[in-house]
Write an enzyme that holds these catalytic residues in place. Structure first.
Site, PDB file in Angstrom:
ATOM      1  N   HIS A  81      23.037  34.368 -24.740  1.00 60.10           N
ATOM      2  CA  HIS A  81      23.063  32.772 -25.500  1.00 60.10           C
ATOM      3  C   HIS A  81      24.058  32.256 -24.832  1.00 60.10           C
ATOM      4  CE1 HIS A  81      21.323  33.997 -29.540  1.00 60.10           C
ATOM      5  NE2 HIS A  81      20.567  34.399 -28.855  1.00 60.10           N
ATOM      6  N   GLU A 133      26.576  30.047 -25.445  1.00 61.42           N
ATOM      7  CA  GLU A 133      27.926  30.260 -25.844  1.00 61.42           C
ATOM      8  C   GLU A 133      28.552  31.723 -25.306  1.00 61.42           C
ATOM      9  OE1 GLU A 133      25.285  29.857 -27.748  1.00 61.42           O
ATOM     10  OE2 GLU A 133      25.645  29.023 -29.836  1.00 61.42           O
ATOM     11  N   CYS A 160      24.294  30.672 -33.558  1.00 60.55           N
ATOM     12  CA  CYS A 160      24.056  31.624 -34.452  1.00 60.55           C
ATOM     13  C   CYS A 160      25.014  32.692 -34.990  1.00 60.55           C
ATOM     14  CB  CYS A 160      22.779  32.380 -33.698  1.00 60.55           C
ATOM     15  SG  CYS A 160      23.658  33.593 -32.260  1.00 60.55           S
ATOM     16  N   CYS A 196      27.095  34.306 -31.857  1.00 61.39           N
ATOM     17  CA  CYS A 196      27.698  33.450 -31.261  1.00 61.39           C
ATOM     18  C   CYS A 196      29.046  32.805 -31.924  1.00 61.39           C
ATOM     19  CB  CYS A 196      26.880  32.174 -30.663  1.00 61.39           C
ATOM     20  SG  CYS A 196      25.882  32.776 -29.258  1.00 61.39           S
TER      21      CYS A 196
HETATM   22 ZN    ZN Z   1      23.633  32.628 -30.343  1.00 58.57          ZN
END
Ligand code: ZN
Length: 179
Positions: free
Chosen positions: A86, A88, A116, A119
């Site tokens: 992801h 991040e 999410c 993260c």
């Molecule tokens: Zn994430």
């Protein structure tokens, strides 16, 4: 109410968010602002042709305490086949690698979509001081929508959170992708 400090902060957050949006849309993972990438940057960024990998366009930028851009990340889950790739997490990894430490206190993570659970957890573990995000993500968001991992009082580190920054622009980019 006249709030010069709040106005200045909002303007800075919007400026930074525009950079995160640029990363999301163009896949530009080269650090901007005239900061040379260190040797650690070699090979750490997969050059993505945006739109070809089928990755949801999410961009993140990590800023140091002095406002310097330390690292960026773009969602590369499809491109790399990595469920943890992801935006991040990639930005956190690159910034930590560059600084040579896992503690990123004083830093601000700016991301175009609400983080999410993974993260949000990583941001807490990295001791990031401030998190700024764009569009809300009611289905999976862990910064106030579905969960609020970042401000969970049971955790000993709680970043400051600013959500919905340039929300309209950020949501439009995601809507265009899913259309
Ligand atoms: Zn994430």
């Amino acid at each position: 109410m006249n709030d010069p400090a709040g106005t200045g902060r909002r303007q800075r957050h919007e400026l930074w968010m525009r950079r995160a949006l640029e990363v999301a849309v163009t896949g530009d993972v080269a650090p901007s602002g005239g900061v040379a990438a260190g040797p650690a940057a070699a090979g750490d960024a997969v050059e993505a042709e945006p739109g070809q990998s089928g990755d949801v366009p999410v961009g993140a930028v990590l800023y140091g305490p002095d406002g310097r851009e330390l690292a960026v990340g773009r969602n590369e889950r499809e491109l790399t086949g990595d469920p943890t790739a992801h935006a991040e997490v990639l930005a956190l990894r690159r910034a930590a690698q560059r600084l040579g430490r896992w503690r990123l206190d004083g830093c601000t993570l700016v991301v175009t979509l609400e983080p999410c659970t993974m993260c949000a957890g990583a941001l807490v573990l990295a001791r990031v001081t401030t998190v700024v995000f764009g569009a809300w993500e009611p289905k999976t968001g862990a910064a106030g929508s579905l969960w609020d991992v970042l401000r969970d009082r049971r955790l000993n580190h709680r970043p400051e959170v600013y959500g919905g920054v340039l929300e309209t622009e950020n949501a439009a980019v995601l809507r265009a992708f899913f259309r």
